[in-house]
Design a protein around this motif. Structure first.
Motif, PDB file in Angstrom:
ATOM      1  N   HIS A 157      59.663 -10.633   9.240  1.00  0.00           N
ATOM      2  CA  HIS A 157      60.477  -9.831   8.253  1.00  0.00           C
ATOM      3  C   HIS A 157      60.308  -8.317   8.411  1.00  0.00           C
ATOM      4  O   HIS A 157      61.169  -7.492   8.285  1.00  0.00           O
TER       5      HIS A 157
ATOM      6  N   TRP B 254      54.017 -13.852  -8.525  1.00  0.00           N
ATOM      7  CA  TRP B 254      54.277 -14.241  -7.112  1.00  0.00           C
ATOM      8  C   TRP B 254      53.372 -13.464  -6.360  1.00  0.00           C
ATOM      9  O   TRP B 254      52.709 -12.553  -6.762  1.00  0.00           O
TER      10      TRP B 254
ATOM     11  N   ALA C   3      58.788  -6.108   2.964  1.00  0.00           N
ATOM     12  CA  ALA C   3      59.717  -6.688   1.757  1.00  0.00           C
ATOM     13  C   ALA C   3      59.075  -6.024   0.366  1.00  0.00           C
ATOM     14  O   ALA C   3      59.796  -5.732  -0.396  1.00  0.00           O
TER      15      ALA C   3
ATOM     16  N   LEU D 134      61.337  -3.744  -1.890  1.00  0.00           N
ATOM     17  CA  LEU D 134      61.513  -3.774  -3.148  1.00  0.00           C
ATOM     18  C   LEU D 134      61.062  -2.603  -4.140  1.00  0.00           C
ATOM     19  O   LEU D 134      61.777  -2.277  -4.975  1.00  0.00           O
TER      20      LEU D 134
ATOM     21  N   ALA E 254      66.666 -15.982  -6.189  1.00  0.00           N
ATOM     22  CA  ALA E 254      66.013 -15.844  -4.681  1.00  0.00           C
ATOM     23  C   ALA E 254      65.368 -16.930  -4.307  1.00  0.00           C
ATOM     24  O   ALA E 254      65.102 -17.376  -3.284  1.00  0.00           O
ATOM     25  N   LEU E 255      64.659 -17.626  -5.396  1.00  0.00           N
ATOM     26  CA  LEU E 255      63.518 -18.816  -5.163  1.00  0.00           C
ATOM     27  C   LEU E 255      64.411 -19.869  -4.668  1.00  0.00           C
ATOM     28  O   LEU E 255      64.106 -20.795  -3.913  1.00  0.00           O
TER      29      LEU E 255
ATOM     30  N   ALA F  80      65.554 -19.441  -1.422  1.00  0.00           N
ATOM     31  CA  ALA F  80      64.493 -19.614  -0.199  1.00  0.00           C
ATOM     32  C   ALA F  80      63.952 -21.168  -0.399  1.00  0.00           C
ATOM     33  O   ALA F  80      63.828 -21.632   0.824  1.00  0.00           O
TER      34      ALA F  80
ATOM     35  N   LEU G 107      63.601  -9.879  -2.753  1.00  0.00           N
ATOM     36  CA  LEU G 107      63.062 -10.940  -3.560  1.00  0.00           C
ATOM     37  C   LEU G 107      63.399 -12.265  -2.821  1.00  0.00           C
ATOM     38  O   LEU G 107      62.472 -12.980  -2.796  1.00  0.00           O
ATOM     39  N   ARG G 108      64.629 -12.387  -2.000  1.00  0.00           N
ATOM     40  CA  ARG G 108      64.757 -13.593  -1.136  1.00  0.00           C
ATOM     41  C   ARG G 108      63.511 -13.492  -0.111  1.00  0.00           C
ATOM     42  O   ARG G 108      63.106 -14.701   0.271  1.00  0.00           O
ATOM     43  N   ARG G 109      63.282 -12.428   0.663  1.00  0.00           N
ATOM     44  CA  ARG G 109      62.258 -12.365   1.536  1.00  0.00           C
ATOM     45  C   ARG G 109      60.858 -12.808   0.799  1.00  0.00           C
ATOM     46  O   ARG G 109      60.024 -13.455   1.694  1.00  0.00           O
TER      47      ARG G 109
ATOM     48  N   ALA H  57      60.488 -14.359  -1.763  1.00  0.00           N
ATOM     49  CA  ALA H  57      60.434 -16.071  -1.922  1.00  0.00           C
ATOM     50  C   ALA H  57      59.650 -16.786  -0.890  1.00  0.00           C
ATOM     51  O   ALA H  57      59.236 -17.725  -1.115  1.00  0.00           O
TER      52      ALA H  57
END
Lengths: 200, 200
Positions: free
Chosen positions: A86, A114, A122, A126, A152-153, A156, B189-191, B193
């Motif tokens: 990432h 989280w 990332a 954010l 998003a979860l 994922a 947030l996707r990354r 997650a």
């Protein structure tokens, strides 16, 4: 398979495949003779990953090498490989020593319960996005943050459920491919969903 | 309020506000005297939108003008305003006459039972993204497409629920702001997650 078949199956020219071999992005095949080598599905998978990184993500070869290094480098730790990949993909540069800690992002992640590496790109991505929204007077509120995080979860989870079981390298490669290939799909669908809700 | 207060509240210099007035991006205030004019919250909202488009979305002023034109142009049709604004924001260029119809995207939207303008840039963005995934042998399957679409709808519902009731121009402006400001939040947030699911 021979290099000609490998190239044809990956939809690349033989010259391009040889270039990736010379650059060390593609591991050498099993040598059959002085002039011939044999390639297998792992070579094909690697070529697909390289194509996605170059053609879809638009990464320069130096960044492709970094992503591949992250995937190959941590055979025991998928999360680190994913995180490092990432970072190489991220649109924010690497953290510098005198940078402010990403406090908005860390606070948001704490509210979401989280965990994340504070050094992850990332997290800083954010943080920059949260700061930009706040700067124009439209800070994201907790309800919306939670709704986005839940979406998003869900994405994922789907990303990870569809990962074929395999070595950590394969898993990390697949997650990276999914990030690169499916990010534009997700953004396009979000815009179309907005239009959709206004037609209904 | 006077121009000095307007500029201060929007966190811009008076020179920048005057520049936006001269360029016609910000409507003139109500004239109080030969040298003074009065500005209200609609001016402040417009300045926030311009700042988000310039500083967050990184649009050149010509594209900002196009987005604002779309928002101002269709007072009776929020969806058209939103769609046109998406086009101006979109990373794909305008459709050309001899372009292939975006068949992959249209087929996907039909499977989702979503309606969309076939000319919309979001449809072509989706088409390009679907084609890129298919080209490297990882076409998105129906289950994943549905999961992504559901997540996109949940996000869009949240986007739209938080729109303050107001004129169609205000609604379109707010949706555009949300698209620009919250897109990077969603991707980050996707990354995170993904990393989150690998730690758990």
């Amino acid at each position: 398979m021979r290099i000609s078949e490998l190239a044809r199956t990956a939809d690349l020219t033989v010259a391009t495949v040889k270039y990736y071999l010379r650059e060390g992005l593609l591991p050498a095949g099993r040598r059959l003779s002085a002039t011939q080598a044999d390639y297998d599905d792992s070579h094909l998978a690697r070529l697909r990953l390289i194509r996605a990184l170059v053609e879809v993500a638009g990464l320069p070869l130096a960044s492709v090498r970094q992503v591949l290094g992250a995937i190959d480098g941590d055979p025991d730790d998928v999360m680190t490989a994913v995180g490092t990949a990432h970072d190489a993909l991220g649109r924010v540069g690497p953290a510098t020593a005198d940078e402010e800690p990403p406090e908005r992002a860390l606070a948001a992640l704490e509210r979401l319960e989280w965990s994340a590496y504070p050094q992850s790109s990332a997290v800083r991505q954010l943080d920059a996005a949260l700061a930009a929204a706040a700067a124009v007077g439209l800070a994201i509120d907790d309800g919306r943050l939670r709704a986005y995080a839940d979406a998003a979860l869900a994405v994922a989870r789907e990303d990870i459920a569809s990962v074929p079981s395999g070595s950590p390298e394969e898993t990390a490669a697949y997650v990276v491919l999914g990030t690169v290939l499916y990010e534009p799909i997700l953004l396009a669908l979000r815009r179309l969903a907005q239009q959709q809700l206004y037609t209904g």
